[in-house]
Design a protein around this motif. Structure first.
Motif, PDB file in Angstrom:
ATOM      1  N   GLU A 117     -67.728  44.105  63.754  1.00 41.11           N
ATOM      2  CA  GLU A 117     -68.433  44.561  64.960  1.00 41.11           C
ATOM      3  C   GLU A 117     -67.559  44.383  66.204  1.00 41.11           C
ATOM      4  N   GLU A 118     -66.875  43.252  66.312  1.00 36.98           N
ATOM      5  CA  GLU A 118     -65.995  43.007  67.458  1.00 36.98           C
ATOM      6  C   GLU A 118     -64.816  43.985  67.464  1.00 36.98           C
ATOM      7  N   GLN A 119     -64.289  44.270  66.267  1.00 40.36           N
ATOM      8  CA  GLN A 119     -63.187  45.225  66.163  1.00 40.36           C
ATOM      9  C   GLN A 119     -63.627  46.620  66.607  1.00 40.36           C
ATOM     10  N   ALA A 120     -64.860  46.964  66.326  1.00 45.07           N
ATOM     11  CA  ALA A 120     -65.374  48.301  66.635  1.00 45.07           C
ATOM     12  C   ALA A 120     -65.932  48.412  68.057  1.00 45.07           C
ATOM     13  N   THR A 121     -66.134  47.279  68.708  1.00 45.79           N
ATOM     14  CA  THR A 121     -66.704  47.285  70.059  1.00 45.79           C
ATOM     15  C   THR A 121     -65.723  47.901  71.058  1.00 45.79           C
ATOM     16  N   PRO A 122     -66.195  48.856  71.851  1.00 46.60           N
ATOM     17  CA  PRO A 122     -65.317  49.430  72.892  1.00 46.60           C
ATOM     18  C   PRO A 122     -64.854  48.335  73.852  1.00 46.60           C
ATOM     19  N   PHE A 123     -63.672  48.520  74.410  1.00 46.16           N
ATOM     20  CA  PHE A 123     -63.161  47.587  75.402  1.00 46.16           C
ATOM     21  C   PHE A 123     -64.092  47.580  76.603  1.00 46.16           C
ATOM     22  N   SER A 124     -64.236  46.416  77.222  1.00 49.04           N
ATOM     23  CA  SER A 124     -65.099  46.298  78.395  1.00 49.04           C
ATOM     24  C   SER A 124     -64.471  47.021  79.590  1.00 49.04           C
ATOM     25  N   GLU A 125     -65.312  47.339  80.534  1.00 50.78           N
ATOM     26  CA  GLU A 125     -64.831  47.977  81.763  1.00 50.78           C
ATOM     27  C   GLU A 125     -63.839  47.074  82.486  1.00 50.78           C
ATOM     28  N   ARG A 126     -63.981  45.772  82.311  1.00 47.51           N
ATOM     29  CA  ARG A 126     -63.063  44.821  82.951  1.00 47.51           C
ATOM     30  C   ARG A 126     -61.636  45.011  82.458  1.00 47.51           C
ATOM     31  N   MET A 127     -61.472  45.468  81.223  1.00 50.25           N
ATOM     32  CA  MET A 127     -60.120  45.667  80.700  1.00 50.25           C
ATOM     33  C   MET A 127     -59.391  46.780  81.434  1.00 50.25           C
ATOM     34  N   ALA A 128     -60.113  47.768  81.885  1.00 47.28           N
ATOM     35  CA  ALA A 128     -59.493  48.903  82.581  1.00 47.28           C
ATOM     36  C   ALA A 128     -58.807  48.479  83.878  1.00 47.28           C
ATOM     37  N   VAL A 129     -59.200  47.329  84.407  1.00 53.38           N
ATOM     38  CA  VAL A 129     -58.595  46.840  85.646  1.00 53.38           C
ATOM     39  C   VAL A 129     -57.800  45.554  85.414  1.00 53.38           C
TER      40      VAL A 129
END
Length: 159
Positions: free
Chosen positions: A11-23
């Motif tokens: 589930e963690e592997q499949a979870t999209p990256f958080s918006e925080r990662m984009a910054v």
């Protein structure tokens, strides 16, 4: 890198990256990559670049490392093209592709003597660099980049 990935649940592997990662950083890849699959296919595509380049030049076909129309100033656009190409690739496919390309890269590296890999001028087609430096860039340096991204993903899962 695989130990880090395997430490995560499916589930963690499949979870999209958080918006925080984009910054998380200024580099474009922080906004480009949306999930673990994106990171893995990026590595796979760079393996393919190296393998295709070595194969062509070893067979007498003079070819630059980056395919046209890209160069070292415009390669971020190539990375976006790789990202777009793999939006239909599953995480499992990405893992399989990367494991296969990694094995192929390691076999290719092992087929060269140390002086062919690391002596400047040993292979005319590597220009002012060495084949080994390309190999390090596409493997160890890229794997380090990927692990940093994965670690940020893990840290932002619970936030």
């Amino acid at each position: 890198m695989w130990k880090l990935i395997d430490s995560m649940s499916e589930e963690e592997q499949a979870t999209p990256f958080s918006e925080r990662m984009a910054v998380s950083g200024k580099e474009t890849h922080w906004k480009r990559d949306k999930n673990l699959r994106d990171v893995l296919v990026h590595l796979y595509e760079w393996h393919r670049l190296l393998l295709d380049w070595v194969r062509a030049n070893s067979n007498g076909e003079s070819r630059p490392f980056l395919p046209a129309p890209y160069n070292w100033r415009t390669y971020p656009a190539m990375n976006v093209a790789f990202w777009e190409k793999h939006q239909g690739t599953s995480l499992e496919e990405a893992k399989e592709k990367l494991k296969g390309s990694h094995s192929a890269v390691m076999a290719m590296i092992e087929s060269y003597a140390d002086d062919e890999l690391f002596a400047k001028g040993a292979l005319v087609w590597t220009g002012t660099s060495t084949l080994g430096s390309y190999c390090v860039s596409v493997t160890a340096s890229h794997y380090d980049w990927a692990m940093k991204k994965i670690k940020v993903h893990i840290k932002t899962l619970d936030v």
